[in-house]
Design a protein around this motif. Structure first.
Motif, PDB file in Angstrom:
ATOM      1  N   TYR A   1       0.823  -1.211   0.000  1.00 33.61           N
ATOM      2  CA  TYR A   1       0.000   0.000   0.000  1.00 33.61           C
ATOM      3  C   TYR A   1       0.858   1.263   0.000  1.00 33.61           C
ATOM      4  CZ  TYR A   1      -3.999  -2.933   1.508  1.00 33.61           C
ATOM      5  OH  TYR A   1      -4.987  -3.876   1.594  1.00 33.61           O
TER       6      TYR A   1
ATOM      7  N   SER B   1      -9.002  -3.523   4.286  1.00 33.22           N
ATOM      8  CA  SER B   1      -8.516  -2.253   4.823  1.00 33.22           C
ATOM      9  C   SER B   1      -7.184  -2.440   5.539  1.00 33.22           C
ATOM     10  CB  SER B   1      -9.544  -1.644   5.778  1.00 33.22           C
ATOM     11  OG  SER B   1      -9.865  -2.548   6.814  1.00 33.22           O
ATOM     12  N   GLY B   2      -6.314  -1.444   5.394  1.00 33.65           N
ATOM     13  CA  GLY B   2      -5.011  -1.481   6.047  1.00 33.65           C
ATOM     14  C   GLY B   2      -5.151  -1.333   7.554  1.00 33.65           C
ATOM     15  N   ASN B   3      -4.046  -1.536   8.269  1.00 28.52           N
ATOM     16  CA  ASN B   3      -4.111  -1.470   9.733  1.00 28.52           C
ATOM     17  C   ASN B   3      -3.344  -0.297  10.319  1.00 28.52           C
ATOM     18  OD1 ASN B   3      -1.496  -2.313   9.360  1.00 28.52           O
ATOM     19  ND2 ASN B   3      -1.814  -4.391  10.132  1.00 28.52           N
ATOM     20  N   GLU B   4      -2.871   0.621   9.450  1.00 33.09           N
ATOM     21  CA  GLU B   4      -2.148   1.793   9.957  1.00 33.09           C
ATOM     22  C   GLU B   4      -3.110   2.969  10.083  1.00 33.09           C
ATOM     23  OE1 GLU B   4       2.055   2.322   8.434  1.00 33.09           O
ATOM     24  OE2 GLU B   4       1.266   0.994   6.877  1.00 33.09           O
TER      25      GLU B   4
ATOM     26  N   LYS C   1      -3.152   6.507   8.229  1.00 34.22           N
ATOM     27  CA  LYS C   1      -2.574   6.400   6.883  1.00 34.22           C
ATOM     28  C   LYS C   1      -3.506   5.655   5.938  1.00 34.22           C
ATOM     29  CE  LYS C   1       2.314   6.241   8.266  1.00 34.22           C
ATOM     30  NZ  LYS C   1       3.559   5.433   8.180  1.00 34.22           N
ATOM     31  N   ARG C   2      -4.593   5.130   6.471  1.00 33.88           N
ATOM     32  CA  ARG C   2      -5.372   4.179   5.694  1.00 33.88           C
ATOM     33  C   ARG C   2      -6.081   4.813   4.496  1.00 33.88           C
ATOM     34  NH1 ARG C   2      -8.457   0.064   9.533  1.00 33.88           N
ATOM     35  NH2 ARG C   2      -9.577   1.890  10.197  1.00 33.88           N
TER      36      ARG C   2
ATOM     37  N   GLN D   1      -3.655   5.191   1.725  1.00 37.00           N
ATOM     38  CA  GLN D   1      -3.317   3.880   1.161  1.00 37.00           C
ATOM     39  C   GLN D   1      -4.461   3.340   0.302  1.00 37.00           C
ATOM     40  OE1 GLN D   1      -2.551   1.862   4.849  1.00 37.00           O
ATOM     41  NE2 GLN D   1      -0.335   2.230   4.763  1.00 37.00           N
ATOM     42  N   HIS D   2      -5.672   3.414   0.843  1.00 42.28           N
ATOM     43  CA  HIS D   2      -6.835   2.894   0.118  1.00 42.28           C
ATOM     44  C   HIS D   2      -7.060   3.662  -1.181  1.00 42.28           C
ATOM     45  CE1 HIS D   2      -8.524   1.548   4.297  1.00 42.28           C
ATOM     46  NE2 HIS D   2      -7.520   0.799   3.896  1.00 42.28           N
TER      47      HIS D   2
ATOM     48  N   GLU E   1     -11.942   7.201   8.404  1.00 37.33           N
ATOM     49  CA  GLU E   1     -11.157   6.745   7.248  1.00 37.33           C
ATOM     50  C   GLU E   1     -11.919   5.727   6.414  1.00 37.33           C
ATOM     51  OE1 GLU E   1      -6.528   7.019   7.679  1.00 37.33           O
ATOM     52  OE2 GLU E   1      -7.300   5.847   9.359  1.00 37.33           O
ATOM     53  N   HIS E   2     -12.711   4.896   7.067  1.00 43.18           N
ATOM     54  CA  HIS E   2     -13.548   3.946   6.324  1.00 43.18           C
ATOM     55  C   HIS E   2     -14.563   4.699   5.466  1.00 43.18           C
ATOM     56  CE1 HIS E   2     -12.212   0.041   7.679  1.00 43.18           C
ATOM     57  NE2 HIS E   2     -12.275   0.398   8.931  1.00 43.18           N
TER      58      HIS E   2
ATOM     59  N   THR F   1     -13.010   6.300   2.508  1.00 44.18           N
ATOM     60  CA  THR F   1     -12.704   5.305   1.482  1.00 44.18           C
ATOM     61  C   THR F   1     -13.963   4.918   0.720  1.00 44.18           C
ATOM     62  OG1 THR F   1     -10.885   4.429   2.830  1.00 44.18           O
ATOM     63  CG2 THR F   1     -11.704   3.024   1.052  1.00 44.18           C
TER      64      THR F   1
END
Length: 281
Positions: A51, A71-74, A77-78, A81-82, A115-116, A119
Motif C-alpha cells: 500500500y 482495509s489497512g491497519n495503519e 494512513k489508511r 493507502q486505500h 477513514e472507512h 474510502t
C-alpha cells in the motif's frame, strides 16, 4: 476471471483465499502481499503489493477483474493507502472492487470510522463497480485474549451494557468470497454482523462456562480502563484507542440486529461459545 485479494498474508486475507478456493479454481485467484513468499502455502499466484508503494500498484493489478481491498491497519494512513489502491485499480481496468469497511461507518463513534467512510466515498466516485462490506467486530478481538483472561481471573472493560454482534473472521471472509464469486452484489453496501448479541458481562459468563472457572466482569470508566491497560504494558496511544472502542460499544456502535451476514453465507454465524471453545481447547 481473475480475482485478487489484498493483505493476503493477514488473518482475514488468508481466510478469504481459502473460502474463495471453495468457489473457483486456484488459478483464478491472486494473492497480493508485501512478501509473496509468506503465502506460498496458499497454492495460488502471489504478487508483490505494498500500500505504501503506490507507483507499483497498477502493474500488480494488470489482468485482475475483481479485487478485494482489505482495509489497512495503519490508523491515520489508511485513507491515503486505500485511495492509492482505488486509483491503481481504475488505471489497471479492474471491473469490480469489494472493500471491507466498518459496521455503521456513517454513524459510528469509533475512531476507525472516518477513514472507512472516506474510502467508501472515494470508491463510489471512482466509476468502478463496487460492493462495500461493513464488517462488524471480529469475535477473535475477544477470544484471542481469552486464555490470558482466564489466567488473570477477571475480565476488565468499559463497555457497560453495550451489546456486541460480532462474527468470526471466517464468517466475514466467506461473505467476501460469495460477493466476489457472484455478479449480483454491485453498487451495494452490506451491514454485516453476527446473529448472536452479547454484552461484556455475558461474555464473562460464557468464558466462565467454557473455562469452568468463575470469571467476573469489572466495568471501569474509560480513563481508568485506559490507565489499567497502560500499567499492564500497553503503549499509551493503543491503550487510549482500545478503551475508546469500549465506550463505542456502550454507545451501541457494535450492535446490529440485521441478518445480512447469515443470509449471504447461507448458514448461521459462529456462536460465541463455539469461538471460545476453539480458543481455549
Amino acid at each position: 476471471m481473475k480475482i485478487a485479494i489484498t493483505g493476503a498474508s493477514g488473518k482475514l486475507g488468508n481466510w478469504a483465499i481459502l473460502k474463495l478456493k471453495e468457489k473457483t479454481a486456484a488459478e483464478n485467484i491472486v494473492a497480493l502481499v508485501r512478501t509473496p513468499e509468506k503465502v506460498a502455502n496458499l497454492g495460488v499466484e502471489a504478487r508483490a503489493f505494498d500500500y505504501n508503494q503506490p507507483e507499483n500498484l497498477a502493474t500488480a493489478l494488470q489482468g485482475i477483474d475483481k479485487l478485494l481491498l482489505i482495509s489497512g491497519n495503519e490508523i491515520g494512513k489508511r485513507f491515503e493507502q486505500h485511495s492509492a489502491v482505488i486509483n491503481a485499480a481504475k488505471e489497471a481496468g479492474v471491473k469490480h472492487l469489494v472493500y471491507t469497511s466498518l459496521l455503521k461507518a456513517d454513524q459510528s463513534t469509533l475512531a476507525l470510522a472516518p477513514e472507512h467512510l472516506q474510502t467508501e466515498e472515494a470508491l463510489k466516485s471512482s466509476g468502478i463497480d463496487y460492493t462495500i462490506l461493513r464488517n462488524g467486530w471480529y469475535t477473535e478481538n475477544y477470544t484471542e485474549t481469552a486464555q490470558d483472561t482466564v489466567k488473570q481471573g477477571t475480565l476488565y472493560g468499559a463497555s457497560g451494557n453495550g451489546s456486541i454482534n460480532s462474527a468470526s473472521r471466517e464468517d466475514y471472509a466467506e461473505a467476501a468470497a460469495v460477493v466476489l464469486s457472484e455478479d449480483a452484489h454491485t453498487q451495494k453496501t452490506y451491514e454485516l454482523s453476527g446473529e448472536e448479541s452479547f454484552t461484556m458481562q455475558e461474555y464473562a459468563n460464557a468464558l466462565s462456562v467454557v473455562s469452568k472457572k468463575e470469571i467476573p466482569y469489572v466495568n471501569l470508566p474509560e480513563n481508568e480502563f485506559a490507565n489499567a491497560l497502560e500499567q499492564a504494558g500497553m503503549p499509551q496511544p493503543v491503550a487510549a484507542f482500545y478503551a475508546g472502542t469500549h465506550t463505542a460499544t456502550a454507545n451501541g456502535d457494535l450492535s446490529d440486529e440485521g441478518n445480512t451476514l447469515r443470509d449471504l453465507i447461507g448458514r448461521p454465524t459462529t456462536t460465541l461459545q463455539e469461538a471460545l471453545t476453539k480458543a481455549l481447547h
